[in-house]
Design an enzyme around this catalytic site. Structure first.
Site, PDB file in Angstrom:
ATOM      1  N   HIS A  87       0.859  -1.193   0.000  1.00 44.18           N
ATOM      2  CA  HIS A  87       0.000   0.000   0.000  1.00 44.18           C
ATOM      3  C   HIS A  87       0.891   1.239   0.000  1.00 44.18           C
ATOM      4  O   HIS A  87       1.139   1.841   1.033  1.00 44.18           O
ATOM      5  CB  HIS A  87      -0.905  -0.012   1.237  1.00 44.18           C
ATOM      6  N   GLU A 105      -2.673  -1.726  -3.132  1.00 37.16           N
ATOM      7  CA  GLU A 105      -3.743  -0.943  -2.528  1.00 37.16           C
ATOM      8  C   GLU A 105      -3.406   0.540  -2.587  1.00 37.16           C
ATOM      9  O   GLU A 105      -2.232   0.917  -2.536  1.00 37.16           O
ATOM     10  CB  GLU A 105      -3.929  -1.324  -1.057  1.00 37.16           C
ATOM     11  N   THR A 121      -3.118   5.165   8.802  1.00 33.08           N
ATOM     12  CA  THR A 121      -3.519   3.909   8.178  1.00 33.08           C
ATOM     13  C   THR A 121      -4.940   4.078   7.669  1.00 33.08           C
ATOM     14  O   THR A 121      -5.607   5.067   7.992  1.00 33.08           O
ATOM     15  CB  THR A 121      -3.428   2.730   9.169  1.00 33.08           C
ATOM     16  N   HIS A 175      -7.752  -5.575   7.655  1.00 34.61           N
ATOM     17  CA  HIS A 175      -7.483  -4.521   8.628  1.00 34.61           C
ATOM     18  C   HIS A 175      -7.679  -5.055  10.046  1.00 34.61           C
ATOM     19  O   HIS A 175      -8.794  -5.330  10.472  1.00 34.61           O
ATOM     20  CB  HIS A 175      -8.331  -3.266   8.424  1.00 34.61           C
TER      21      HIS A 175
END
Length: 237
Positions: A43, A70, A100, A190
């Site tokens: 990410h 991502e 995040t 997550h």
């Protein structure tokens, strides 16, 4: 069996803390594949505070499993994904200064934008996924964008799981049923961990893939990376 994609952002964070190349991100990614993981997730963020854009290009050259990228599809991110052509791109609405990811897309408000981005990626043969909260309305909105999959944002599940697992998983199970009925495949990620992953995977019908990074790397400090990857794979069976 639900597939395990390991997010290696935390490996990059550790490397960047000293300015050198220890740990070697590429070597770690290859090791994780050898340990049995089904894919690698990264990410990259605009400030490159962990995964760098150069890492993404380097990983593409060596990975043998599925590569999932991502991020928020800003122009730089979109250009990179189109050049790299990973197996999957997961669209996440994170702000530039977000520590995040902290929310899913409002797929109703951003329907036109998401549809345009998804069309762009799918023309290159890239599977698409949208990060969403476990809200049937958002799942229905996602289906109207043309996405292949959704990724359920599981932070609330992880928070509630220790006190009431059944209550924690209920909205996710319901969202998954809606998604499957609309022809969407289902990912999740997550704050999933060794503690809560087995219950989640058993309770979510048609769960294709989980993406796990922070917890997996933290657990590996005590238990070892190879061991932890296989512990996740065992729980996902």
């Amino acid at each position: 069996m639900t597939k395990l994609s390991v997010n290696i952002n935390k490996i990059a964070t550790l490397r960047n803390a000293r300015g050198g190349n220890i740990p070697d991100l590429i070597s770690v990614a290859k090791d994780i594949e050898e340990f049995g993981a089904d894919g690698i997730t990264v990410h990259p963020r605009p400030d490159e505070r962990h995964i760098r854009y150069a890492d993404v290009y380097a990983l593409k050259k060596v990975l043998k499993t599925e590569f999932n990228i991502e991020g928020n599809p800003n122009p730089k991110f979109t250009e990179m994904v189109l050049e790299v052509c990973p197996a999957q791109v997961t669209l996440v609405p994170d702000a530039v200064d977000a520590i995040t990811s902290n929310a899913g897309w409002d797929t109703l408000k951003h329907k036109t934008y998401l549809k345009e981005m998804i069309d762009t990626f799918k023309k290159k043969g890239i599977r698409t996924s949208i990060f969403v909260d476990p809200d049937p309305a958002m799942v229905e909105g996602a289906a109207k964008t043309g996405t292949d999959r959704i990724e359920l944002y599981t932070e609330e599940y992880a928070k509630m799981y220790p006190k009431d697992p059944e209550k924690a998983i209920k909205p996710y199970a319901e969202a998954a049923i809606v998604a499957h009925s609309l022809g969407l495949d289902i990912n999740a990620g997550h704050d999933l961990s060794l503690e809560n992953i087995a219950y989640f995977s058993k309770g979510i019908a048609h769960l294709k893939e989980v993406s796990i990074g922070h917890a997996l790397i933290c657990e590996s400090i005590y238990l070892g990376l190879e061991n932890v990857v296989n512990m996740y794979l065992h729980r996902l069976k």
